[in-house]
Design a protein around this motif. Structure first.
Motif, PDB file in Angstrom:
ATOM      1  N   PRO A  17       4.957  -3.469   8.289  1.00  0.00           N
ATOM      2  CA  PRO A  17       6.368  -3.321   8.484  1.00  0.00           C
ATOM      3  C   PRO A  17       6.588  -3.166  10.075  1.00  0.00           C
ATOM      4  O   PRO A  17       7.761  -3.207  10.550  1.00  0.00           O
ATOM      5  N   PHE A  18       5.286  -3.126  10.862  1.00  0.00           N
ATOM      6  CA  PHE A  18       5.673  -3.201  12.392  1.00  0.00           C
ATOM      7  C   PHE A  18       5.960  -4.603  12.658  1.00  0.00           C
ATOM      8  O   PHE A  18       6.957  -4.687  13.714  1.00  0.00           O
ATOM      9  N   HIS A  19       5.692  -5.312  11.962  1.00  0.00           N
ATOM     10  CA  HIS A  19       6.233  -6.910  12.035  1.00  0.00           C
ATOM     11  C   HIS A  19       7.579  -7.392  11.458  1.00  0.00           C
ATOM     12  O   HIS A  19       8.134  -7.972  11.939  1.00  0.00           O
ATOM     13  N   ALA A  20       7.191  -6.993  10.079  1.00  0.00           N
ATOM     14  CA  ALA A  20       8.492  -7.481   9.311  1.00  0.00           C
ATOM     15  C   ALA A  20       9.632  -6.758   8.985  1.00  0.00           C
ATOM     16  O   ALA A  20      10.509  -6.782   8.277  1.00  0.00           O
ATOM     17  N   GLY A  21       9.589  -5.302   9.533  1.00  0.00           N
ATOM     18  CA  GLY A  21      10.352  -4.363   9.287  1.00  0.00           C
ATOM     19  C   GLY A  21      10.385  -3.685   7.879  1.00  0.00           C
ATOM     20  O   GLY A  21       9.329  -4.021   7.324  1.00  0.00           O
ATOM     21  N   LEU A  22      11.440  -2.993   7.726  1.00  0.00           N
ATOM     22  CA  LEU A  22      11.354  -2.350   6.168  1.00  0.00           C
ATOM     23  C   LEU A  22      11.330  -3.155   5.111  1.00  0.00           C
ATOM     24  O   LEU A  22      11.095  -2.820   3.958  1.00  0.00           O
ATOM     25  N   ASP A  23      11.907  -4.470   5.183  1.00  0.00           N
ATOM     26  CA  ASP A  23      11.765  -5.462   3.898  1.00  0.00           C
ATOM     27  C   ASP A  23      10.399  -5.572   3.697  1.00  0.00           C
ATOM     28  O   ASP A  23      10.218  -6.028   2.701  1.00  0.00           O
ATOM     29  N   ALA A  24       9.396  -5.286   4.349  1.00  0.00           N
ATOM     30  CA  ALA A  24       8.173  -5.541   3.999  1.00  0.00           C
ATOM     31  C   ALA A  24       7.835  -4.468   3.004  1.00  0.00           C
ATOM     32  O   ALA A  24       6.440  -4.637   2.283  1.00  0.00           O
ATOM     33  N   ALA A  25       8.444  -3.444   2.762  1.00  0.00           N
ATOM     34  CA  ALA A  25       8.272  -2.347   1.939  1.00  0.00           C
ATOM     35  C   ALA A  25       9.112  -2.242   0.876  1.00  0.00           C
ATOM     36  O   ALA A  25      10.308  -2.443   0.860  1.00  0.00           O
ATOM     37  N   ARG A  26       8.294  -2.207  -0.535  1.00  0.00           N
ATOM     38  CA  ARG A  26       9.293  -2.010  -1.843  1.00  0.00           C
ATOM     39  C   ARG A  26       8.875  -0.743  -2.430  1.00  0.00           C
ATOM     40  O   ARG A  26       7.886  -0.532  -2.871  1.00  0.00           O
ATOM     41  N   HIS A  27       9.734   0.029  -2.668  1.00  0.00           N
ATOM     42  CA  HIS A  27       9.736   1.269  -3.329  1.00  0.00           C
ATOM     43  C   HIS A  27      10.463   1.185  -4.708  1.00  0.00           C
ATOM     44  O   HIS A  27      11.286   0.621  -4.764  1.00  0.00           O
ATOM     45  N   ARG A  28       9.732   1.589  -5.693  1.00  0.00           N
ATOM     46  CA  ARG A  28      10.196   1.643  -7.064  1.00  0.00           C
ATOM     47  C   ARG A  28      10.471   3.042  -7.608  1.00  0.00           C
ATOM     48  O   ARG A  28       9.350   3.769  -7.288  1.00  0.00           O
ATOM     49  N   ARG A  29      11.411   3.649  -7.989  1.00  0.00           N
ATOM     50  CA  ARG A  29      11.778   4.982  -8.343  1.00  0.00           C
ATOM     51  C   ARG A  29      10.889   5.272  -9.602  1.00  0.00           C
ATOM     52  O   ARG A  29      10.372   6.402  -9.943  1.00  0.00           O
ATOM     53  N   ARG A  30      10.815   4.341 -10.468  1.00  0.00           N
ATOM     54  CA  ARG A  30      10.087   4.388 -11.657  1.00  0.00           C
ATOM     55  C   ARG A  30       9.193   3.135 -11.995  1.00  0.00           C
ATOM     56  O   ARG A  30       9.232   2.159 -12.553  1.00  0.00           O
ATOM     57  N   GLY A  31       8.132   3.109 -10.991  1.00  0.00           N
ATOM     58  CA  GLY A  31       7.201   1.894 -10.992  1.00  0.00           C
ATOM     59  C   GLY A  31       5.839   2.077 -11.729  1.00  0.00           C
ATOM     60  O   GLY A  31       5.780   3.276 -12.559  1.00  0.00           O
ATOM     61  N   GLY A  32       5.045   1.012 -11.936  1.00  0.00           N
ATOM     62  CA  GLY A  32       3.970   1.227 -12.786  1.00  0.00           C
ATOM     63  C   GLY A  32       2.858   0.645 -12.126  1.00  0.00           C
ATOM     64  O   GLY A  32       3.077  -0.517 -11.660  1.00  0.00           O
ATOM     65  N   VAL A  33       1.575   0.898 -12.414  1.00  0.00           N
ATOM     66  CA  VAL A  33       0.335   0.386 -11.884  1.00  0.00           C
ATOM     67  C   VAL A  33      -0.469   0.147 -13.200  1.00  0.00           C
ATOM     68  O   VAL A  33      -0.870   1.287 -13.475  1.00  0.00           O
ATOM     69  N   LEU A  34      -0.930  -1.034 -13.544  1.00  0.00           N
ATOM     70  CA  LEU A  34      -1.666  -1.365 -14.627  1.00  0.00           C
ATOM     71  C   LEU A  34      -3.048  -1.446 -14.130  1.00  0.00           C
ATOM     72  O   LEU A  34      -3.482  -2.192 -13.358  1.00  0.00           O
ATOM     73  N   VAL A  35      -3.867  -0.729 -14.891  1.00  0.00           N
ATOM     74  CA  VAL A  35      -5.392  -0.533 -14.332  1.00  0.00           C
ATOM     75  C   VAL A  35      -6.504  -0.903 -15.620  1.00  0.00           C
ATOM     76  O   VAL A  35      -6.287  -0.478 -16.620  1.00  0.00           O
ATOM     77  N   ALA A  36      -7.178  -1.749 -15.011  1.00  0.00           N
ATOM     78  CA  ALA A  36      -8.401  -2.172 -16.146  1.00  0.00           C
ATOM     79  C   ALA A  36      -9.780  -2.513 -15.435  1.00  0.00           C
ATOM     80  O   ALA A  36      -9.489  -3.205 -14.270  1.00  0.00           O
ATOM     81  N   GLU A  37     -10.839  -2.051 -15.809  1.00  0.00           N
ATOM     82  CA  GLU A  37     -11.931  -2.079 -15.217  1.00  0.00           C
ATOM     83  C   GLU A  37     -12.131  -1.871 -13.762  1.00  0.00           C
ATOM     84  O   GLU A  37     -12.733  -2.916 -13.254  1.00  0.00           O
ATOM     85  N   GLY A  38     -11.444  -0.881 -13.376  1.00  0.00           N
ATOM     86  CA  GLY A  38     -11.300  -0.500 -11.976  1.00  0.00           C
ATOM     87  C   GLY A  38     -10.592  -1.176 -11.038  1.00  0.00           C
ATOM     88  O   GLY A  38     -10.385  -0.766  -9.877  1.00  0.00           O
ATOM     89  N   ARG A  39      -9.826  -2.294 -11.482  1.00  0.00           N
ATOM     90  CA  ARG A  39      -8.749  -3.039 -10.730  1.00  0.00           C
ATOM     91  C   ARG A  39      -7.477  -2.854 -11.146  1.00  0.00           C
ATOM     92  O   ARG A  39      -7.023  -2.583 -12.199  1.00  0.00           O
ATOM     93  N   MET A  40      -6.445  -3.126 -10.178  1.00  0.00           N
ATOM     94  CA  MET A  40      -5.031  -3.153 -10.567  1.00  0.00           C
ATOM     95  C   MET A  40      -4.752  -4.639 -11.384  1.00  0.00           C
ATOM     96  O   MET A  40      -5.179  -5.524 -10.562  1.00  0.00           O
ATOM     97  N   LEU A  41      -4.212  -4.630 -12.273  1.00  0.00           N
ATOM     98  CA  LEU A  41      -3.841  -5.723 -12.896  1.00  0.00           C
ATOM     99  C   LEU A  41      -2.318  -6.252 -12.747  1.00  0.00           C
ATOM    100  O   LEU A  41      -2.096  -7.319 -12.504  1.00  0.00           O
ATOM    101  N   ALA A  42      -1.652  -5.316 -12.331  1.00  0.00           N
ATOM    102  CA  ALA A  42      -0.168  -5.455 -12.262  1.00  0.00           C
ATOM    103  C   ALA A  42       0.468  -4.202 -11.736  1.00  0.00           C
ATOM    104  O   ALA A  42       0.120  -3.242 -11.816  1.00  0.00           O
ATOM    105  N   VAL A  43       1.599  -4.464 -10.912  1.00  0.00           N
ATOM    106  CA  VAL A  43       2.294  -3.441 -10.268  1.00  0.00           C
ATOM    107  C   VAL A  43       3.691  -4.067 -10.306  1.00  0.00           C
ATOM    108  O   VAL A  43       4.119  -4.945 -10.004  1.00  0.00           O
ATOM    109  N   ASP A  44       4.531  -3.195 -11.011  1.00  0.00           N
ATOM    110  CA  ASP A  44       6.019  -3.672 -11.245  1.00  0.00           C
ATOM    111  C   ASP A  44       6.611  -2.376 -11.940  1.00  0.00           C
ATOM    112  O   ASP A  44       6.329  -1.373 -11.759  1.00  0.00           O
TER     113      ASP A  44
END
Ligand code: GUN
Ligand code: ZN
Length: 429
Positions: A17-44
């Motif tokens: 964000p120091f280079h790309a500004g706030l557009d580099a950040a994406r906040h989700r009010r109701r987000g999800g992180v799918l995890v399997a075998e120690g890693r993130m499979l998806a973020v949406d």
């Protein structure tokens, strides 16, 4: 293995964000992180992931914020017991408090005890990876690596190399420092999630012969990190000038011995000449910003905007125990305050970036940790944005996400760390 779907607020970064500004950040009010075998499979979006993965076990964190685990780019685990020692500037502080304590790490039982305490404190504060200075004793590295491995942590650590200007009992030699470091690299570097950092303490405590051998090690093991201190205090810089009269400036000493470039991380880097700034940029050398330390020891105000403007990789660091807190939230707050004294208010997005992806990238671990992104390890922090009454009342008045997050950055402590996941495994039920 059945995946787990973590629901809550989420914050992703597509870039710095120091280079790309706030557009580099994406906040989700109701987000999800799918995890399997120690890693993130998806973020949406949470509901999108829930519909696509009905078999996933759901953990709902409500309004809490899911972030990557904090990454501390520079800390001395061996100084855990002397944090908050009064009244000294750098060189006196080292002689009075630090060196006597580091001497005690000749005892493996002491090293093992402090390593456990240190990791407990880190995890209580949501720090899942740190780049640690140990002591000159190989046992101090073994203790921290062993304890980190047992907890499944991605740690970076190295034996301090120091062969002059330190007391008897706390000096190695150019030869033993090299050989002990090489043996530790063979034992620990790349074992599971552990990485080794070649660690000459700083120019004043190494002879040219030792710096040369450290440079040779870095050349022989270019995928190790290299960590040292640079231009923290005026007296230190004058000392380096006296010890290395042939070099143009402090950084030039490290350059002469091959201790700069990608993977090299300079702690502090406060008082730099134009030439040093340009050389850091040209070499791809990184910086660990240590704001609580810089105010506590009275070192000065790091120029974040200059570093970011030059594209120098910058991470955020506690510098325990010259730093005055184990909390990465408190460290972000100090970074905010230091920047304010230079006339710039860092945005909460910039502060979170520094404590996560910024630190991960300076350690060349950005492909593994530091962001919510598919493929990265699921080292996560679940942050309570209303952890105390004063934070809750301020956050309740917020008109948007960043305003709701900022009180936790400024006022939060370990009570805000609702949970920590290491490779997908929650520490608390
Ligand atoms: N410079 C050399 N050693 C140290 C240390 O242990 N802490 C800090 N803050 N600066 C140093
Ligand atoms: Zn340090």
């Amino acid at each position: 293995m059945q995946p787990t779907l973590h629901l809550g607020q989420t914050l992703e970064f597509d870039g710095n964000p120091f280079h790309a500004g706030l557009d580099a950040a994406r906040h989700r009010r109701r987000g999800g992180v799918l995890v399997a075998e120690g890693r993130m499979l998806a973020v949406d979006e949470g509901e999108t992931l829930r519909a696509a993965h009905p078999q996933a076990q759901v953990t709902d964190h409500g309004a809490r914020l899911i972030l990557p685990g904090f990454v501390d780019a520079h800390a001395h685990y061996s100084q855990t017991a002397i944090i908050a020692s009064w009244g000294k500037r750098l060189i006196d502080w080292l002689n009075t408090y630090t060196f006597p304590e580091e001497m005690r790490f000749a005892d493996p039982a002491h090293a093992a005890r402090i390593a456990e305490t240190y990791l407990d404190l880190n995890l209580a504060n949501g720090i899942t990876t740190a780049a640690c200075y140990c002591t000159i004793h190989t046992e101090s590295v073994d203790a921290l690596m062993r304890a980190s491995e047992a907890r499944g942590l991605a740690m970076v650590a190295g034996k301090v190399m120091m062969d002059r200007n330190a007391p008897e009992g706390l000096r190695d030699t150019a030869r033993s420092g090299h050989d002990d470091s090489a043996a530790l690299i063979a034992r620990w570097h790349g074992r599971g999630r552990l990485r080794y950092a070649i660690t000459p303490r700083f120019a004043p405590t190494s002879t040219p012969e030792q710096l040369e051998s450290a440079g040779a090690l870095f050349a022989a093991h270019p995928d190790c990190a290299m960590q040292t201190h640079l231009s923290e205090q005026a007296e230190e810089i004058a000392w380096v000038r006296a010890l290395f009269p042939q070099d143009t400036d402090y950084l030039a000493v490290y350059e002469r011995f091959g201790l700069t470039g990608p993977g090299a991380v300079m702690g502090h880097a406060i008082h730099l000449s134009d030439r040093e700034w340009a050389a850091l940029r040209d070499g791809g050398t990184g910086i660990a910003h240590c704001p609580t330390s810089n105010t506590f020891i009275g070192s000065g105000l790091f120029d974040m905007d200059r570093a970011q403007g030059l594209g120098i990789p910058v991470g955020l660091a506690t510098d325990v125990g010259g730093g005055s807190s184990f909390s990465m939230l408190r460290t972000m707050a100090a970074a905010y305050e230091v920047a304010q004294l230079r006339g710039r208010a860092l945005h909460p997005a910039e502060l979170v970036w520094l404590a996560t992806a910024g630190s991960a990238e300076v350690l060349r671990l950005g492909h593994e940790i530091g962001r919510l992104a598919p493929g990265r390890m699921a080292d996560l922090v679940i942050l309570d944005l209303a952890s105390t009454p004063v934070i809750a009342q301020r956050a309740a008045r917020a008109t948007g996400f960043w305003e709701a997050l900022f009180p936790t950055i400024m006022l939060g402590d370990d009570r805000a760390i609702a949970n920590v996941l290491i490779a997908g495994q929650p520490l608390r039920p």
